[in-house]
Design a protein around this motif. Sequence first.
Motif, PDB file in Angstrom:
ATOM      1  N   GLN A   1      -5.046  -0.187   9.033  1.00 33.80           N
ATOM      2  CA  GLN A   1      -4.507  -0.696   7.542  1.00 33.80           C
ATOM      3  C   GLN A   1      -3.449  -1.804   8.074  1.00 33.80           C
ATOM      4  O   GLN A   1      -3.677  -3.054   7.290  1.00 33.80           O
ATOM      5  CB  GLN A   1      -4.292  -0.500   7.119  1.00 33.80           C
TER       6      GLN A   1
ATOM      7  N   ASP B   1     -12.410   5.108  10.115  1.00 28.93           N
ATOM      8  CA  ASP B   1     -11.759   3.361  10.762  1.00 28.93           C
ATOM      9  C   ASP B   1     -12.089   2.530  10.730  1.00 28.93           C
ATOM     10  O   ASP B   1     -12.363   2.322  12.002  1.00 28.93           O
ATOM     11  CB  ASP B   1     -10.142   3.886  10.730  1.00 28.93           C
TER      12      ASP B   1
ATOM     13  N   GLY C   1       0.878  -1.287   0.293  1.00 30.84           N
ATOM     14  CA  GLY C   1      -0.262  -0.002  -0.254  1.00 30.84           C
ATOM     15  C   GLY C   1       0.898   0.943  -0.004  1.00 30.84           C
ATOM     16  O   GLY C   1       2.165   1.516   0.024  1.00 30.84           O
TER      17      GLY C   1
ATOM     18  N   GLY D   1      -8.921  -0.765   7.471  1.00 34.58           N
ATOM     19  CA  GLY D   1      -8.652   0.296   7.706  1.00 34.58           C
ATOM     20  C   GLY D   1      -8.682   1.660   7.865  1.00 34.58           C
ATOM     21  O   GLY D   1     -10.416   1.053   8.130  1.00 34.58           O
ATOM     22  N   ARG D   2      -8.262   2.525   6.135  1.00 29.11           N
ATOM     23  CA  ARG D   2      -9.119   3.589   6.717  1.00 29.11           C
ATOM     24  C   ARG D   2     -10.647   3.546   5.750  1.00 29.11           C
ATOM     25  O   ARG D   2     -11.253   2.688   4.555  1.00 29.11           O
ATOM     26  CB  ARG D   2      -8.125   4.595   5.342  1.00 29.11           C
TER      27      ARG D   2
ATOM     28  N   ASP E   1      -4.365   3.799   2.314  1.00 30.00           N
ATOM     29  CA  ASP E   1      -4.504   3.102   3.722  1.00 30.00           C
ATOM     30  C   ASP E   1      -5.801   1.423   3.880  1.00 30.00           C
ATOM     31  O   ASP E   1      -5.735   2.007   5.125  1.00 30.00           O
ATOM     32  CB  ASP E   1      -4.514   4.629   4.961  1.00 30.00           C
ATOM     33  N   HIS E   2      -5.921   1.086   3.258  1.00 26.62           N
ATOM     34  CA  HIS E   2      -6.863   0.380   2.639  1.00 26.62           C
ATOM     35  C   HIS E   2      -6.271  -1.132   3.100  1.00 26.62           C
ATOM     36  O   HIS E   2      -4.688  -1.377   1.914  1.00 26.62           O
ATOM     37  CB  HIS E   2      -7.892   0.647   2.009  1.00 26.62           C
ATOM     38  N   SER E   3      -6.976  -2.047   3.101  1.00 22.63           N
ATOM     39  CA  SER E   3      -6.417  -3.442   2.899  1.00 22.63           C
ATOM     40  C   SER E   3      -7.633  -4.500   2.695  1.00 22.63           C
ATOM     41  O   SER E   3      -8.975  -4.449   3.073  1.00 22.63           O
ATOM     42  CB  SER E   3      -5.563  -4.091   3.722  1.00 22.63           C
TER      43      SER E   3
ATOM     44  N   SER F   1     -12.588  -6.388   4.633  1.00 23.65           N
ATOM     45  CA  SER F   1     -11.416  -4.902   4.512  1.00 23.65           C
ATOM     46  C   SER F   1     -11.188  -4.482   5.537  1.00 23.65           C
ATOM     47  O   SER F   1     -12.314  -4.887   6.964  1.00 23.65           O
ATOM     48  CB  SER F   1     -12.508  -3.912   4.100  1.00 23.65           C
TER      49      SER F   1
ATOM     50  N   ALA G   1      -3.794  -4.359  -0.909  1.00 23.93           N
ATOM     51  CA  ALA G   1      -3.696  -2.975  -0.358  1.00 23.93           C
ATOM     52  C   ALA G   1      -3.029  -1.902  -1.209  1.00 23.93           C
ATOM     53  O   ALA G   1      -2.951  -1.834  -2.256  1.00 23.93           O
ATOM     54  CB  ALA G   1      -2.253  -3.275   0.449  1.00 23.93           C
TER      55      ALA G   1
END
Length: 386
Positions: free
Chosen positions: A181, A237, A158, A229-230, A214-216, A227, A211
């Motif tokens: 994340q 979050d 990411g 993260g952000r 700031d996401h996973s 999902s 990724a």
Amino acid sequence: MAEHGETQADEEEQVWSWGAGTDGQLGTAKLQDEHLPQLLSLTSLASISMLACGGAHVIALTSVGKVLTWGRGSSGQLGHGDILNTSLPKPVFFFNDYVITQASAGWSHSGFVSDSGCLFTCGNGSFGQLGHGDNMSLTTPAKVSYFFNTSVKMVACGMRHSLVLFAGNQVCGFGSGKRGQLGFSLDRSKSVNLPCVVSGLEDVEVVRISANGDHSAAISADGELFSWGRGFCSGPDVQTPQCLPSSLSFREVALGWNHALLLTVDGEVFKLGNTLNKQPEKNQLQIDSSEALLEKVPDFEEVKVVQIAAGAEHSAAVVESGEVKTWGWGEHGQLGLGNTDDQTNPQLVSLGSIDLRTEGIKVYCGSGFTYAVRRKQELSSSPTSS
């Protein structure tokens, strides 16, 4: 054209790039944006097995095991032992004795997985995103020692964090965890420089990870999406993986900075968003009490989508006929439409005259640029006409 009864030779592979190019990430040898697809020379890009596009750099793996990188190298993310940009594909000589089967490009770091299950990382390590137990940056790939005794299947990089899928279908995270994340139970961990197992996926058979920003995300063998993260669209979050409550079965997820694209096994494309102060519209599916929802992407009702990709703020898809469509942010020409306009609905990208009935196209998105690859295909012997 092959005569009747003769075997047609392998079709030539073609690679196009467009969008932001001032760091050399388009591979054209020109440091400029391109608003229309540019057909690249294939001198060093023959037989591409996969591409990975990051903040402003690109990783290419070839079918004969070579690794090439180009674009921005200011943090060592190209793996050439320096911090120089390069505007043409350049071999990563470190991997001459390895076979790299999968790779991922983050904002300014890179990850590589070998056929023996080893993980290598290089580039910016200031948030611990290289996983070596420190916050040092590396200009040459180094093996991540945490995985010496286990087999890595996939890496996803990411903006400032990394995810790894390894033996036992477990997922690790390292790097910045400020927005959740990393998926740990630790409350808003700022950064972790050694791999730690993501919480809540121990009993899930994960087959794909993703990724960006700031996401996973992860997809299970059953087609469920997890999902963390952000939060999307100003949502809160999420500190640990949450399963998306849906009757749909997903096979692919593509993350941007503020959006996620989901491809179902039936070839439908949805966008993951949040309904804050918004009523669900037609073709939107309510999924849980937090008002997160899946919104079906328009203009794909009559066609089947076979592949998706997402950049920072733009999206791309390949439909069953082989056509490429793009939408979203267009400031750098990353939509490939000849202008810098934004598009709310998918638009057809012209890649010249190709036989869409027989050629396979794949599309890849970096933060503000796009690649399309038409893979070389062996065609069977043409039947003799009666």
